[in-house]
Scaffold this motif. Structure first.
Motif, PDB file in Angstrom:
ATOM      1  N   UNK A  42       0.465 -39.432   4.926  1.00 42.98           N
ATOM      2  CA  UNK A  42       0.945 -38.470   5.916  1.00 42.98           C
ATOM      3  C   UNK A  42       0.230 -37.145   5.709  1.00 42.98           C
ATOM      4  N   UNK A  43      -0.236 -36.547   6.800  1.00 40.92           N
ATOM      5  CA  UNK A  43      -0.837 -35.217   6.743  1.00 40.92           C
ATOM      6  C   UNK A  43       0.105 -34.265   7.467  1.00 40.92           C
ATOM      7  N   UNK A  44       0.657 -33.317   6.732  1.00 43.63           N
ATOM      8  CA  UNK A  44       1.624 -32.396   7.326  1.00 43.63           C
ATOM      9  C   UNK A  44       0.911 -31.154   7.837  1.00 43.63           C
ATOM     10  N   UNK A  45       1.540 -30.420   8.764  1.00 44.28           N
ATOM     11  CA  UNK A  45       0.918 -29.187   9.268  1.00 44.28           C
ATOM     12  C   UNK A  45       0.933 -28.064   8.237  1.00 44.28           C
ATOM     13  N   UNK A  46       1.517 -28.326   7.066  1.00 44.89           N
ATOM     14  CA  UNK A  46       1.628 -27.281   6.046  1.00 44.89           C
ATOM     15  C   UNK A  46       0.629 -27.513   4.914  1.00 44.89           C
ATOM     16  N   UNK A  47      -0.549 -28.037   5.285  1.00 48.04           N
ATOM     17  CA  UNK A  47      -1.643 -28.236   4.340  1.00 48.04           C
ATOM     18  C   UNK A  47      -1.251 -29.157   3.194  1.00 48.04           C
ATOM     19  N   UNK A  48      -0.548 -30.219   3.532  1.00 46.96           N
ATOM     20  CA  UNK A  48      -0.177 -31.239   2.551  1.00 46.96           C
ATOM     21  C   UNK A  48      -0.651 -32.605   3.028  1.00 46.96           C
ATOM     22  N   UNK A  49      -1.210 -33.365   2.107  1.00 45.85           N
ATOM     23  CA  UNK A  49      -1.547 -34.761   2.378  1.00 45.85           C
ATOM     24  C   UNK A  49      -0.745 -35.590   1.390  1.00 45.85           C
ATOM     25  N   UNK A  50       0.097 -36.467   1.914  1.00 48.15           N
ATOM     26  CA  UNK A  50       1.017 -37.229   1.063  1.00 48.15           C
ATOM     27  C   UNK A  50       0.645 -38.706   1.101  1.00 48.15           C
ATOM     28  N   UNK A  51       0.257 -39.233  -0.065  1.00 52.16           N
ATOM     29  CA  UNK A  51      -0.035 -40.651  -0.211  1.00 52.16           C
ATOM     30  C   UNK A  51       1.263 -41.359  -0.606  1.00 52.16           C
ATOM     31  N   UNK A  52       1.561 -42.470   0.020  1.00 55.61           N
ATOM     32  CA  UNK A  52       2.818 -43.163  -0.288  1.00 55.61           C
ATOM     33  C   UNK A  52       2.531 -44.563  -0.825  1.00 55.61           C
ATOM     34  N   UNK A  53       3.394 -44.991  -1.728  1.00 56.46           N
ATOM     35  CA  UNK A  53       3.272 -46.304  -2.361  1.00 56.46           C
ATOM     36  C   UNK A  53       4.652 -46.940  -2.442  1.00 56.46           C
ATOM     37  N   UNK A  54       4.659 -48.256  -2.435  1.00 54.32           N
ATOM     38  CA  UNK A  54       5.900 -49.011  -2.608  1.00 54.32           C
ATOM     39  C   UNK A  54       5.772 -49.790  -3.913  1.00 54.32           C
TER      40      UNK A  54
END
Length: 205
Positions: free
Chosen positions: A99-111
């Protein structure tokens, strides 16, 4: 610069997110655990000592550090530190979406799957106020409530309106942002956590 040199650069280039160098990268883990004969998701309540989002509900995770060879390593490392379990208790870790947020964050997700009991966890009190689980079936059977947030476009006082078509009457593109809310017993799961959770539920459904 000629055609051949540009072509060579393009051959060596791997597509990525535009502006990635200016964003902070984070990794989170959606931990599944077997409890009372069914699969549950593990959640944390952030410690009230935390500077950012104290008391909010989240998945284990945090910033990707230089010591992490891969984004997945950060997700597992943060989960072990926050939940107080050994890395051997987190298995079958698979990449999910990012996920790339508008607040300069890129979040990688894992299960990942946790092969321990909740009682085996020893949460770090500096980061985690409480650990709880929710049956996966609950999210499969209950849709989140949807609310919207509207952001205002407010250029700087010295914004060069004279350089753009329409000047001060320029039609900025704005749209409402969805915020999802799940309610489980006395817990409210919302924000980025709810967004990632909902996406995961849609995928497995």
């Amino acid at each position: 610069m000629n055609f051949e040199s540009i072509l060579e650069k393009m051959k060596q280039h791997s597509p990525s997110v535009l502006g990635k160098n200016s964003v902070s990268e984070y990794s989170i883990l959606l931990p599944l655990i077997q409890k009372e004969g069914e699969l549950h998701l593990v959640f944390e309540v952030r410690s009230h000592k935390m500077r950012r989002q104290p008391g909010e509900i989240c998945f284990p995770g945090g910033k990707v550090d230089a010591e992490d060879d891969m984004e997945q390593d950060a997700a597992v490392r943060e989960a072990t530190e926050e939940l107080g379990v050994g890395a051997e208790h987190i298995t079958h870790v698979y990449p999910f979406d990012y996920l790339v947020s508008p607040f300069r964050m890129m979040v990688h997700t894992y299960v990942g799957f946790m092969n321990c009991e909740v009682t085996d966890m020893n949460p770090n009190p500096d980061e985690v106020e409480e650990v709880f689980t929710v049956p996966l079936a609950f999210f499969l059977e209950n849709e989140p409530k949807v609310h919207h947030v509207h952001f205002e476009v407010k250029p700087d006082e010295d914004f060069p309106y004279h350089l753009i078509p329409g000047g001060e009457n320029y039609k900025w593109q704005t749209r409402p942002v969805e915020e999802l809310f799940y309610f489980y017993e006395d817990k409210v799961i919302w924000g980025l956590t709810a967004k990632v959770l909902n996406h995961f539920i849609d995928m497995i459904r």
